[in-house]
Design a protein around this motif. Sequence first.
Motif, short mmCIF file in Angstrom:
data_model
loop_
_atom_site.label_atom_id
_atom_site.label_comp_id
_atom_site.label_asym_id
_atom_site.label_seq_id
_atom_site.Cartn_x
_atom_site.Cartn_y
_atom_site.Cartn_z
N PHE A 46 0.86 -1.18 0.00
CA PHE A 46 0.00 0.00 0.00
C PHE A 46 0.89 1.23 0.00
N TYR A 47 0.43 2.28 -0.67
CA TYR A 47 1.10 3.57 -0.63
C TYR A 47 0.05 4.64 -0.86
N GLY A 48 -0.10 5.56 0.08
CA GLY A 48 -1.08 6.62 -0.10
C GLY A 48 -1.63 7.17 1.18
N TYR A 49 -2.91 7.54 1.14
CA TYR A 49 -3.62 8.16 2.25
C TYR A 49 -4.51 7.14 2.95
N LEU A 50 -4.65 7.27 4.26
CA LEU A 50 -5.53 6.38 4.99
C LEU A 50 -6.93 6.93 5.17
N ASN A 51 -7.10 8.26 5.15
CA ASN A 51 -8.45 8.80 5.31
C ASN A 51 -8.72 9.90 4.28
N GLN A 52 -10.00 10.16 4.08
CA GLN A 52 -10.42 11.06 3.01
C GLN A 52 -10.05 12.51 3.27
N GLY A 53 -10.00 12.92 4.54
CA GLY A 53 -9.63 14.30 4.84
C GLY A 53 -8.19 14.60 4.46
N HIS A 54 -7.30 13.69 4.79
CA HIS A 54 -5.88 13.85 4.46
C HIS A 54 -5.68 13.87 2.95
N ALA A 55 -6.52 13.13 2.24
CA ALA A 55 -6.38 13.01 0.78
C ALA A 55 -6.70 14.29 0.03
N HIS A 56 -7.20 15.31 0.74
CA HIS A 56 -7.45 16.60 0.09
C HIS A 56 -6.15 17.35 -0.18
N ASP A 57 -5.07 16.94 0.48
CA ASP A 57 -3.78 17.64 0.38
C ASP A 57 -2.85 16.89 -0.56
N TYR A 58 -2.69 17.44 -1.78
CA TYR A 58 -1.84 16.80 -2.78
C TYR A 58 -0.35 17.08 -2.57
N TYR A 59 -0.03 17.91 -1.59
CA TYR A 59 1.38 18.25 -1.32
C TYR A 59 1.68 18.05 0.17
N THR A 60 1.15 16.99 0.72
CA THR A 60 1.31 16.67 2.13
C THR A 60 2.77 16.36 2.46
N ASN A 61 3.10 16.43 3.75
CA ASN A 61 4.47 16.08 4.16
C ASN A 61 4.58 14.64 4.67
N TYR A 62 3.49 13.88 4.57
CA TYR A 62 3.58 12.47 4.96
C TYR A 62 2.52 11.64 4.23
N LEU A 63 2.83 10.37 4.04
CA LEU A 63 1.88 9.39 3.53
C LEU A 63 2.10 8.11 4.33
N TYR A 64 1.40 7.04 3.93
CA TYR A 64 1.56 5.75 4.61
C TYR A 64 1.97 4.69 3.59
N GLN A 65 2.71 3.71 4.07
CA GLN A 65 3.19 2.66 3.17
C GLN A 65 3.14 1.31 3.87
N VAL A 66 2.73 0.29 3.12
CA VAL A 66 2.77 -1.09 3.61
C VAL A 66 3.80 -1.84 2.81
N LYS A 67 4.72 -2.44 3.50
CA LYS A 67 5.75 -3.30 2.90
C LYS A 67 5.96 -4.49 3.82
N ALA A 68 6.04 -5.68 3.24
CA ALA A 68 6.31 -6.90 4.02
C ALA A 68 5.34 -7.04 5.20
N GLY A 69 4.09 -6.66 4.96
CA GLY A 69 3.07 -6.85 5.98
C GLY A 69 3.07 -5.83 7.10
N LYS A 70 3.90 -4.81 7.00
CA LYS A 70 3.97 -3.80 8.05
C LYS A 70 3.66 -2.43 7.48
N ILE A 71 2.92 -1.64 8.24
CA ILE A 71 2.57 -0.30 7.81
C ILE A 71 3.40 0.73 8.56
#
Length: 472
Positions: free
Chosen positions: A150-175
């Motif tokens: 996974f790579y992106g936003y976890l909630n819809q409010g955060h997704a309004h910001d296309y130039y955010t300073n953080y996102l979330y990522q899932v790799k090897a089963g860990k977020i």
Amino acid sequence: MQRRFYRILLSGWLLTTSITAMAQQKKHSDRPNIIFILADDLGYGNLTSFNPRSPIPTPNIDNLGTEGIRFTRFYSGNTVCAPSRCALLTGKNMGHSYIRGNTRLPLRPQDSTLAQVLQQNGYATGMFGKWGLGEMGTTGSPEIKGFDEFYGYLNQGHAHDYYTNYLYQVKAGKISKIKHDTTVYTHDEIMEHAYSFINENKDKPFFLYLSITVPHAELDPPKKDLQQWLNPDGSSKLGPETPYAQNGGTYRSQQNPHAAFAAMVTKLDQNVGQIQALIKQLGLDDNTYIFFTSDNGPHKEGGADPEYFNSNGPLKGLKRDLYEGGIRVPLLVRAPGHIPAGKVSDEEWAFWDILPTFSALTKSKTLHGIDGLNYASALEDKKPDKVHDYLYWQFNEGYIQEAVLQGDWKLIRFKYKGKGERFELYNIVDDIGETKDLAAENPAKVKSLKAIMAKAKTPAENKEFDWSDTEK
């Protein structure tokens, strides 16, 4: 001479890669790859294949229908994003879904998803974009709900910001929460991760859920994308423009919102073309389904102007309405060798049918106790063995709306707190724009659909969606 050598070398590598991928794919031809592209707030009329009047050409998205099938009566899970996504992934409509409105409530352990079904059948599963069904550390986090990556936003409010300073990522089963460069448009990063996922999993069956954020506001695409829609003097080609000012709100200001929206839809169309090209380049074309749709109707936020773009086409209503414009969405599906080209279908189905349909396509176990039906044969322009007697939605932001659709007839209920309920009845085949309310002329039809509406739902399992107070 040296450049020519490297070009030959690269061409040879690509050919070898393609041949290898084709061989590997033949080993699992009974488990085709599936790419499901979910646009955010794209209207029924924002694609030229659904609305020739649209001023924004969408040739790559339209091509999915030219080389596959286009559905003109397909419906989203709800009229806003979180419940619509819940219906898509869990196979339950709004009468039975756990999440029935825009919220940050997470899916529960018992809320199994499409990704889990495919993951258990050996699929590599990747999701890139906007999740909306649970935060990190909750029971609804994407790595818990079936996604390897996974790579992106976890909630819809955060997704309004296309130039955010953080996102979330899932790799090897860990977020994990990761830093993001605030000068980089997040949509571009999300797409790069999606392309990488396809490349890395070309030799095995994969499910790519591409839940992108465009063209949802904010209307602030990169300058290089905006340039196509500006005149040499910097003015918009899509005037007259009404500048949008942030004034302390969520979305950034935009001098040319029409041009910005057009740039976002154009970028989306280009991305879909790049996915099709990559699938062909890797030799995966004959074993890959590509679906394209939208989560709900067009929005009117952050300077967006759906009236200018005729974003709902012939339909009435927008996002947050249960008129057709809020819930009827485009669906195009391409799968050479599996789907006949150039077909147009008026088969009536919805988001909650995607789970059992994908289960059938991939020979995976399906879930029991869901509302969805298997519409795989509809992809071949054939009548499914079993179809819905009716479709049902409910929504509440300030007042309750309910809708039931049975054949040509649609009943919509409106209920404000402290006021009596009100019904509108439409024949959506004769009156696709829902311009003539037929309730007064057809009391028997209202009565029968009202009875269906009453039996189509069970009490919400979370008090956040207990609307009994509004029913008073």
